[in-house]
Motif scaffolding. Structure first.
Motif, PDB file in Angstrom:
ATOM      1  N   GLY A  56       0.813  -1.217   0.000  1.00 35.23           N
ATOM      2  CA  GLY A  56       0.000   0.000   0.000  1.00 35.23           C
ATOM      3  C   GLY A  56       0.840   1.257   0.000  1.00 35.23           C
ATOM      4  O   GLY A  56       0.903   1.989  -0.984  1.00 35.23           O
ATOM      5  N   THR A  57       1.542   1.507   1.114  1.00 33.48           N
ATOM      6  CA  THR A  57       2.254   2.779   1.256  1.00 33.48           C
ATOM      7  C   THR A  57       3.742   2.623   1.569  1.00 33.48           C
ATOM      8  O   THR A  57       4.423   3.617   1.801  1.00 33.48           O
ATOM      9  CB  THR A  57       1.598   3.619   2.371  1.00 33.48           C
ATOM     10  N   GLY A  58       4.248   1.397   1.573  1.00 31.69           N
ATOM     11  CA  GLY A  58       5.675   1.203   1.845  1.00 31.69           C
ATOM     12  C   GLY A  58       6.525   1.619   0.648  1.00 31.69           C
ATOM     13  O   GLY A  58       6.074   1.598  -0.491  1.00 31.69           O
ATOM     14  N   ILE A  59       7.767   2.002   0.949  1.00 36.13           N
ATOM     15  CA  ILE A  59       8.667   2.499  -0.104  1.00 36.13           C
ATOM     16  C   ILE A  59      10.039   1.847   0.052  1.00 36.13           C
ATOM     17  O   ILE A  59      10.546   1.728   1.171  1.00 36.13           O
ATOM     18  CB  ILE A  59       8.866   4.028   0.032  1.00 36.13           C
ATOM     19  N   VAL A  60      10.626   1.422  -1.070  1.00 32.51           N
ATOM     20  CA  VAL A  60      12.043   1.048  -1.071  1.00 32.51           C
ATOM     21  C   VAL A  60      12.732   1.923  -2.108  1.00 32.51           C
ATOM     22  O   VAL A  60      12.278   2.025  -3.249  1.00 32.51           O
ATOM     23  CB  VAL A  60      12.252  -0.439  -1.411  1.00 32.51           C
ATOM     24  N   ALA A  61      13.804   2.591  -1.704  1.00 32.35           N
ATOM     25  CA  ALA A  61      14.563   3.448  -2.616  1.00 32.35           C
ATOM     26  C   ALA A  61      16.005   2.965  -2.634  1.00 32.35           C
ATOM     27  O   ALA A  61      16.591   2.724  -1.580  1.00 32.35           O
ATOM     28  CB  ALA A  61      14.509   4.898  -2.152  1.00 32.35           C
ATOM     29  N   LEU A  62      16.566   2.807  -3.822  1.00 32.41           N
ATOM     30  CA  LEU A  62      17.924   2.275  -3.940  1.00 32.41           C
ATOM     31  C   LEU A  62      18.919   3.329  -4.355  1.00 32.41           C
ATOM     32  O   LEU A  62      18.673   4.109  -5.283  1.00 32.41           O
ATOM     33  CB  LEU A  62      17.925   1.132  -4.958  1.00 32.41           C
ATOM     34  N   VAL A  63      20.043   3.342  -3.654  1.00 34.51           N
ATOM     35  CA  VAL A  63      21.163   4.196  -4.043  1.00 34.51           C
ATOM     36  C   VAL A  63      22.341   3.281  -4.327  1.00 34.51           C
ATOM     37  O   VAL A  63      22.801   2.543  -3.443  1.00 34.51           O
ATOM     38  CB  VAL A  63      21.509   5.201  -2.923  1.00 34.51           C
ATOM     39  N   ASN A  64      22.811   3.311  -5.569  1.00 33.78           N
ATOM     40  CA  ASN A  64      23.945   2.470  -5.946  1.00 33.78           C
ATOM     41  C   ASN A  64      25.244   3.190  -5.641  1.00 33.78           C
ATOM     42  O   ASN A  64      25.384   4.371  -5.955  1.00 33.78           O
ATOM     43  CB  ASN A  64      23.891   2.158  -7.448  1.00 33.78           C
ATOM     44  N   GLY A  65      26.184   2.451  -5.042  1.00 29.04           N
ATOM     45  CA  GLY A  65      27.498   3.026  -4.804  1.00 29.04           C
ATOM     46  C   GLY A  65      28.291   3.111  -6.097  1.00 29.04           C
ATOM     47  O   GLY A  65      27.947   2.464  -7.090  1.00 29.04           O
ATOM     48  N   GLU A  66      29.358   3.905  -6.051  1.00 32.36           N
ATOM     49  CA  GLU A  66      30.211   4.014  -7.237  1.00 32.36           C
ATOM     50  C   GLU A  66      31.524   3.283  -7.017  1.00 32.36           C
ATOM     51  O   GLU A  66      32.459   3.422  -7.805  1.00 32.36           O
ATOM     52  CB  GLU A  66      30.455   5.499  -7.550  1.00 32.36           C
ATOM     53  N   GLY A  67      31.581   2.496  -5.940  1.00 35.20           N
ATOM     54  CA  GLY A  67      32.823   1.793  -5.600  1.00 35.20           C
ATOM     55  C   GLY A  67      32.893   0.373  -6.113  1.00 35.20           C
ATOM     56  O   GLY A  67      33.722  -0.407  -5.660  1.00 35.20           O
ATOM     57  N   GLY A  68      31.998   0.007  -7.004  1.00 36.72           N
ATOM     58  CA  GLY A  68      32.036  -1.344  -7.570  1.00 36.72           C
ATOM     59  C   GLY A  68      30.967  -2.246  -6.987  1.00 36.72           C
ATOM     60  O   GLY A  68      30.118  -1.809  -6.215  1.00 36.72           O
ATOM     61  N   ASP A  69      31.080  -3.522  -7.408  1.00 32.39           N
ATOM     62  CA  ASP A  69      30.060  -4.491  -6.996  1.00 32.39           C
ATOM     63  C   ASP A  69      30.095  -4.743  -5.489  1.00 32.39           C
ATOM     64  O   ASP A  69      31.150  -4.677  -4.875  1.00 32.39           O
ATOM     65  CB  ASP A  69      30.296  -5.822  -7.718  1.00 32.39           C
ATOM     66  N   GLY A  70      28.966  -5.084  -4.991  1.00 31.93           N
ATOM     67  CA  GLY A  70      28.857  -5.416  -3.566  1.00 31.93           C
ATOM     68  C   GLY A  70      27.431  -5.756  -3.249  1.00 31.93           C
ATOM     69  O   GLY A  70      26.567  -5.690  -4.128  1.00 31.93           O
ATOM     70  N   PRO A  71      27.179  -6.128  -2.004  1.00 33.22           N
ATOM     71  CA  PRO A  71      25.817  -6.522  -1.632  1.00 33.22           C
ATOM     72  C   PRO A  71      24.877  -5.322  -1.493  1.00 33.22           C
ATOM     73  O   PRO A  71      25.312  -4.170  -1.511  1.00 33.22           O
ATOM     74  CB  PRO A  71      26.022  -7.194  -0.276  1.00 33.22           C
ATOM     75  N   VAL A  72      23.604  -5.642  -1.379  1.00 31.60           N
ATOM     76  CA  VAL A  72      22.595  -4.617  -1.075  1.00 31.60           C
ATOM     77  C   VAL A  72      22.245  -4.757   0.396  1.00 31.60           C
ATOM     78  O   VAL A  72      21.885  -5.848   0.849  1.00 31.60           O
ATOM     79  CB  VAL A  72      21.315  -4.828  -1.919  1.00 31.60           C
ATOM     80  N   ILE A  73      22.372  -3.659   1.152  1.00 25.85           N
ATOM     81  CA  ILE A  73      21.919  -3.722   2.540  1.00 25.85           C
ATOM     82  C   ILE A  73      20.710  -2.814   2.712  1.00 25.85           C
ATOM     83  O   ILE A  73      20.603  -1.756   2.091  1.00 25.85           O
ATOM     84  CB  ILE A  73      23.023  -3.370   3.562  1.00 25.85           C
ATOM     85  N   GLY A  74      19.778  -3.247   3.542  1.00 20.55           N
ATOM     86  CA  GLY A  74      18.527  -2.516   3.763  1.00 20.55           C
ATOM     87  C   GLY A  74      18.557  -1.771   5.083  1.00 20.55           C
ATOM     88  O   GLY A  74      18.913  -2.334   6.115  1.00 20.55           O
ATOM     89  N   LEU A  75      18.205  -0.483   5.036  1.00 18.04           N
ATOM     90  CA  LEU A  75      18.081   0.338   6.243  1.00 18.04           C
ATOM     91  C   LEU A  75      16.605   0.702   6.382  1.00 18.04           C
ATOM     92  O   LEU A  75      16.025   1.270   5.457  1.00 18.04           O
ATOM     93  CB  LEU A  75      18.920   1.613   6.139  1.00 18.04           C
ATOM     94  N   ARG A  76      16.013   0.398   7.516  1.00 22.74           N
ATOM     95  CA  ARG A  76      14.559   0.511   7.615  1.00 22.74           C
ATOM     96  C   ARG A  76      14.118   1.551   8.648  1.00 22.74           C
ATOM     97  O   ARG A  76      14.681   1.642   9.742  1.00 22.74           O
ATOM     98  CB  ARG A  76      14.006  -0.870   7.961  1.00 22.74           C
ATOM     99  N   ALA A  77      13.087   2.321   8.270  1.00 18.80           N
ATOM    100  CA  ALA A  77      12.409   3.233   9.204  1.00 18.80           C
ATOM    101  C   ALA A  77      10.909   2.980   9.122  1.00 18.80           C
ATOM    102  O   ALA A  77      10.401   2.538   8.088  1.00 18.80           O
ATOM    103  CB  ALA A  77      12.705   4.690   8.847  1.00 18.80           C
ATOM    104  N   ASP A  78      10.202   3.269  10.214  1.00 19.40           N
ATOM    105  CA  ASP A  78       8.743   3.140  10.223  1.00 19.40           C
ATOM    106  C   ASP A  78       8.117   4.535  10.173  1.00 19.40           C
ATOM    107  O   ASP A  78       8.712   5.516  10.612  1.00 19.40           O
ATOM    108  CB  ASP A  78       8.254   2.332  11.424  1.00 19.40           C
ATOM    109  N   MET A  79       6.899   4.611   9.622  1.00 20.69           N
ATOM    110  CA  MET A  79       6.307   5.921   9.319  1.00 20.69           C
ATOM    111  C   MET A  79       5.021   6.231  10.085  1.00 20.69           C
ATOM    112  O   MET A  79       4.541   7.365  10.026  1.00 20.69           O
ATOM    113  CB  MET A  79       5.973   6.009   7.824  1.00 20.69           C
ATOM    114  N   ASP A  80       4.423   5.261  10.771  1.00 25.33           N
ATOM    115  CA  ASP A  80       3.067   5.470  11.310  1.00 25.33           C
ATOM    116  C   ASP A  80       3.052   6.047  12.723  1.00 25.33           C
ATOM    117  O   ASP A  80       4.000   5.912  13.485  1.00 25.33           O
ATOM    118  CB  ASP A  80       2.270   4.161  11.273  1.00 25.33           C
ATOM    119  N   ALA A  81       1.921   6.700  13.044  1.00 29.69           N
ATOM    120  CA  ALA A  81       1.703   7.314  14.354  1.00 29.69           C
ATOM    121  C   ALA A  81       0.714   6.462  15.156  1.00 29.69           C
ATOM    122  O   ALA A  81       0.403   5.333  14.772  1.00 29.69           O
ATOM    123  CB  ALA A  81       1.179   8.730  14.168  1.00 29.69           C
ATOM    124  N   LEU A  82       0.233   7.013  16.268  1.00 26.89           N
ATOM    125  CA  LEU A  82      -0.655   6.258  17.174  1.00 26.89           C
ATOM    126  C   LEU A  82      -1.949   7.029  17.451  1.00 26.89           C
ATOM    127  O   LEU A  82      -1.962   8.257  17.428  1.00 26.89           O
ATOM    128  CB  LEU A  82       0.071   6.013  18.498  1.00 26.89           C
TER     129      LEU A  82
END
Ligand code: NI
Length: 388
Positions: A56-82
């Motif tokens: 529905g409203t989740g987002i994944v945005a990718l930034v590729n490094g310029e230092g060559g091949d390597g793994p993808v690591i995920g950094l996560r934040a939550d967006m909802d209130a109470l």
């Protein structure tokens, strides 16, 4: 010596974002304006490789490094209130009655955006960073973390490890805490319908009184933790709901009992499920009644994998003023656990200082933590993927 000076220039801007989000809290999966704010900011940093609309409203945005091949690591934040009426008295308090960012997810989102801005301008790392913004952390099943995992975003973006950060009132600003292994508890819920036989309150001998049975069950459940669970392991069983007759003079047919189970050991969830049913059914049958039993598994244990925890600790030491690598586990649950179930990773706590507790109406995210939070994310990328 000031390790956070590098990120100080972002503090004012990120604080502005954080307070904007704080004034405009949204709930559950319906975080459309927040998600729009996030995607607009990411686009303004030149980040165009984005997948919005996950769960529905989740987002994944990718930034590729310029230092060559390597793994993808995920950094996560939550967006909802109470759904809480804010009582912080802050000039940037919620503008929406009955809703507030009482868990600091506004701060988490703003800090991850700050890190995205920084890293989009310094791409000297290998591999890629996936910035994950999730909705509905606070809801009962199915929550945003679970829905995003089920959607398959981790596979689709080849994410190898995942990291999360949660602010923590009571830890001084600038300090971090975490531990390898279980950091936060699992959350399961149970319902017991005690079935007796109703009747007139003045003639209990013609009835099977489910109220009395329920009272014995509630008392009996107290011995699960003290007599059945290993004293060195953590288990909480709390009965939180009880509903019988609506009348003074009616013994009801049924009584409903409900409650929650928290533990730091996956194996104890199985044991708790079996024990609660056995105790409740045994007591009910001894009194001539019976039960219907429902056990719902919700959030799993938030389990920090060892190597990922070490990487997170290195990043925290580079970013923070002090790091506790043996933080006491807490019995609250966190739905980032669903991502940690799928990939190795770690959750860290970021000091929010001496503020009201999360989920309290007086709570507010501490903006002084912002440079440390951004510093953690950037240093984690350096630690995992080389120089940023
Ligand atoms: Ni939270």
């Amino acid at each position: 010596m000031n390790r956070i000076r590098e990120f100080d220039h972002l503090k004012a801007e990120v604080t502005e974002w954080r307070r904007h989000l704080h004034q405009n809290p949204e709930l559950d999966f319906a975080v459309e304006e927040t998600a729009r704010f996030v995607t607009e900011k990411l686009a303004s940093f030149g980040i165009n490789n984005m997948e919005p609309g996950i769960a529905g409203t989740g987002i994944v945005a990718l930034v590729n490094g310029e230092g060559g091949d390597g793994p993808v690591i995920g950094l996560r934040a939550d967006m909802d209130a109470l759904p809480i009426q804010e009582a912080s008295g802050k000039p940037w308090a919620s503008r929406v009655p009955g809703r507030m960012h009482a868990c600091g997810h506004d701060g988490h989102t703003a800090m991850l955006l700050g890190a995205a801005k920084y890293l989009s301008g310094k791409r000297g790392f290998r591999g890629s960073v996936a910035f994950i913004f999730q909705p509905a952390e606070e809801v009962e099943l199915p929550s945003g973390g679970l829905k995003m995992v089920e959607d398959g975003f981790l596979d689709r973006h080849s994410i190898k490890r995942v990291y999360g950060m949660h602010n923590w009132p009571g830890i001084p600003v600038g300090e971090f805490g975490t531990r390898a292994g279980a950091l936060m508890a699992s959350q399961d819920d149970f319902d017991i319908v005690v079935k007796g036989r109703g009747g007139h309150a003045a003639a209990p001998h013609h009835a099977v009184d489910p109220v009395v049975i329920a009272a014995h069950i509630i008392t009996g459940l107290q011995s699960l933790v003290s007599r059945n669970a290993d004293p060195t392991e953590s288990l909480v069983v709390s009965v939180t709901k009880l509903k019988g007759s609506d009348a003074y003079n009616v013994i009801p047919d049924t009584v409903e009992i409900a409650g929650t189970v928290r533990t730091l050991e996956a194996s104890l969830r199985d044991a708790a499920e079996q024990l609660i049913e056995r105790v409740a059914r045994g007591i009910a049958q001894a009194h001539g009644g019976d039960i219907e039993f429902l056990y719902r598994r919700s959030v799993p244990v938030t389990f920090n994998e060892t190597e990922a925890t070490e990487a997170a600790l290195r990043a925290a030491r580079l970013a923070g003023t002090a790091v506790n690598d043996k933080t006491k586990p807490v019995m609250g649950a966190e739905d980032f656990a669903y991502m940690l179930q799928e990939r190795p990773g770690a959750l860290v706590f970021l000091g929010n200082g001496d503020t009201a507790a999360v989920h309290n109406p007086a709570y507010d995210f501490n903006d002084d933590a912002i440079p440390y939070g951004i510093g953690f994310w950037v240093n984690l990328v350096k630690t995992e993927l080389g120089k940023a």
